[in-house]
Design a protein around this motif. Structure first.
Motif, PDB file in Angstrom:
ATOM      1  N   THR A 174      30.084  53.749  55.481  1.00 34.67           N
ATOM      2  CA  THR A 174      28.672  53.860  55.781  1.00 34.67           C
ATOM      3  C   THR A 174      28.162  55.185  55.969  1.00 34.67           C
ATOM      4  O   THR A 174      26.906  55.325  56.378  1.00 34.67           O
ATOM      5  N   GLY A 175      28.773  56.264  55.697  1.00 38.93           N
ATOM      6  CA  GLY A 175      28.272  57.641  56.251  1.00 38.93           C
ATOM      7  C   GLY A 175      27.612  58.527  55.033  1.00 38.93           C
ATOM      8  O   GLY A 175      27.268  57.569  54.184  1.00 38.93           O
ATOM      9  N   ARG A 176      27.420  59.244  55.343  1.00 34.00           N
ATOM     10  CA  ARG A 176      26.225  60.115  54.530  1.00 34.00           C
ATOM     11  C   ARG A 176      26.678  60.594  53.059  1.00 34.00           C
ATOM     12  O   ARG A 176      26.241  60.297  51.916  1.00 34.00           O
ATOM     13  N   GLU A 177      28.278  60.877  53.137  1.00 34.77           N
ATOM     14  CA  GLU A 177      28.817  61.238  51.762  1.00 34.77           C
ATOM     15  C   GLU A 177      28.976  59.923  51.047  1.00 34.77           C
ATOM     16  O   GLU A 177      28.550  59.832  49.620  1.00 34.77           O
ATOM     17  N   THR A 178      29.351  58.799  51.544  1.00 32.39           N
ATOM     18  CA  THR A 178      29.259  57.587  50.913  1.00 32.39           C
ATOM     19  C   THR A 178      27.858  57.158  50.385  1.00 32.39           C
ATOM     20  O   THR A 178      27.653  57.022  49.051  1.00 32.39           O
ATOM     21  N   ALA A 179      26.775  57.321  51.198  1.00 35.88           N
ATOM     22  CA  ALA A 179      25.627  57.195  50.493  1.00 35.88           C
ATOM     23  C   ALA A 179      25.078  57.999  49.209  1.00 35.88           C
ATOM     24  O   ALA A 179      24.608  57.712  48.179  1.00 35.88           O
ATOM     25  N   HIS A 180      25.393  59.327  49.309  1.00 36.28           N
ATOM     26  CA  HIS A 180      25.509  60.179  48.159  1.00 36.28           C
ATOM     27  C   HIS A 180      26.205  59.767  47.153  1.00 36.28           C
ATOM     28  O   HIS A 180      25.570  59.879  45.825  1.00 36.28           O
ATOM     29  N   ARG A 181      27.301  59.431  47.098  1.00 36.25           N
ATOM     30  CA  ARG A 181      28.224  58.768  45.953  1.00 36.25           C
ATOM     31  C   ARG A 181      27.448  57.604  45.472  1.00 36.25           C
ATOM     32  O   ARG A 181      27.625  57.520  44.110  1.00 36.25           O
ATOM     33  N   ILE A 182      26.977  56.726  45.947  1.00 33.58           N
ATOM     34  CA  ILE A 182      26.511  55.559  45.593  1.00 33.58           C
ATOM     35  C   ILE A 182      25.041  55.988  44.954  1.00 33.58           C
ATOM     36  O   ILE A 182      24.742  55.577  43.875  1.00 33.58           O
ATOM     37  N   TYR A 183      24.296  56.777  45.538  1.00 33.83           N
ATOM     38  CA  TYR A 183      23.123  57.478  44.874  1.00 33.83           C
ATOM     39  C   TYR A 183      23.743  58.098  43.203  1.00 33.83           C
ATOM     40  O   TYR A 183      22.868  57.746  42.428  1.00 33.83           O
ATOM     41  N   ARG A 184      24.561  58.869  43.380  1.00 27.78           N
ATOM     42  CA  ARG A 184      25.162  59.445  42.233  1.00 27.78           C
ATOM     43  C   ARG A 184      25.659  58.562  41.100  1.00 27.78           C
ATOM     44  O   ARG A 184      25.193  58.525  39.968  1.00 27.78           O
ATOM     45  N   HIS A 185      26.111  57.586  41.899  1.00 25.82           N
ATOM     46  CA  HIS A 185      26.593  56.298  40.651  1.00 25.82           C
ATOM     47  C   HIS A 185      25.428  55.612  39.993  1.00 25.82           C
ATOM     48  O   HIS A 185      25.572  55.357  38.963  1.00 25.82           O
ATOM     49  N   MET A 186      24.364  55.425  40.891  1.00 30.24           N
ATOM     50  CA  MET A 186      23.413  54.594  40.515  1.00 30.24           C
ATOM     51  C   MET A 186      22.415  55.321  39.373  1.00 30.24           C
ATOM     52  O   MET A 186      21.653  54.832  38.636  1.00 30.24           O
TER      53      MET A 186
END
Length: 232
Positions: free
Chosen positions: A173-185
């Motif tokens: 649930t860290g910063r990098e994961t949040a950015h990966r989810i944002y890019r995916h969406m």
């Protein structure tokens, strides 16, 4: 006069006829009893029989308070209320348990999608919705922390409402994961200041490797027609 309950099931069974204030007063009274009793009796030592079996009176009292706090949180969420607005709430034990139970699975519609909104939402175990997308914490998996010690981390599924496609799975649930989810969406990287602290370099690369592993596990399970065994 405050009605006093001795077990967790009593409040749960009577909660329909009790106001939030009445339940809070009961919890405050039992919390005070727990704190006073703790001053008189230090309780069982760690890993003693009373600790492991949860049968020591102090532990029974504490567990009962926690269960009722979680019940109160679920009831307040369903009613669109929040007991944390009451000054009585500051007097009860296990306030963190209330917050966790209240937020777990709570559906939040995002007006704007940002890595900060994603990170904060999955950190609280909310179910986030945005433009037909759904972000949901679906479980946990075992991994290693920054020091190589075993620990648990969240597994997050991202889906499109009504789609038959398998969810995209992310770990941590860290910063990098949040950015990966944002890019995916969105199909693009987030621009500007995300207002998030930088992840530890090890944690960042570790989260990426775990997410890749989770996606591979999903692909393999979908090919076999089975459920993903990566989520514990």
């Amino acid at each position: 006069m405050v009605q006093t309950f001795t077990g967790s099931s009593s409040i749960a069974q009577s909660s329909t006829g009790l106001s939030v204030r009445s339940i809070l007063l009961d919890l405050a009274a039992r919390s005070a009893l727990y704190r006073i009793s703790g001053k008189l009796d230090a309780g069982p030592s760690y890993l003693s029989e009373g600790w492991c079996t949860r049968t020591h009176p102090l532990i029974v009292l504490s567990d009962g308070i926690r269960e009722d706090v979680e019940m109160l949180a679920r009831r307040c969420r369903e009613a669109g209320d929040d007991a944390r607005h009451s000054p009585i709430f500051t007097l009860i034990e296990h306030q963190h348990a209330y917050a966790e139970a209240y937020e777990r699975g709570r559906r939040v519609a995002l007006e704007e999608l940002t890595p900060r909104a994603i990170r904060d939402g999955i950190g609280r175990s909310n179910t986030l919705t945005w433009n037909g997308w759904v972000i949901e914490v679906t479980g946990e998996c075992e991994t290693d922390d920054d020091y190589g010690m075993p620990c648990w981390t969240s597994v997050v599924d991202v889906t499109i409402q009504g789609s038959a496609d398998a969810p995209a799975t992310f770990v941590d649930t860290g910063r990098e994961t949040a950015h990966r989810i944002y890019r995916h969406m969105t199909g693009k990287s987030f621009e500007g200041d995300d207002a998030l602290a930088v992840d530890d370099p090890y944690a960042e690369s570790h989260a990426e490797a775990l997410s890749d592993g989770a996606e591979s596990a999903h692909d393999a399970d979908n090919a076999d027609g089975g459920a993903c065994g990566y989520v514990c």
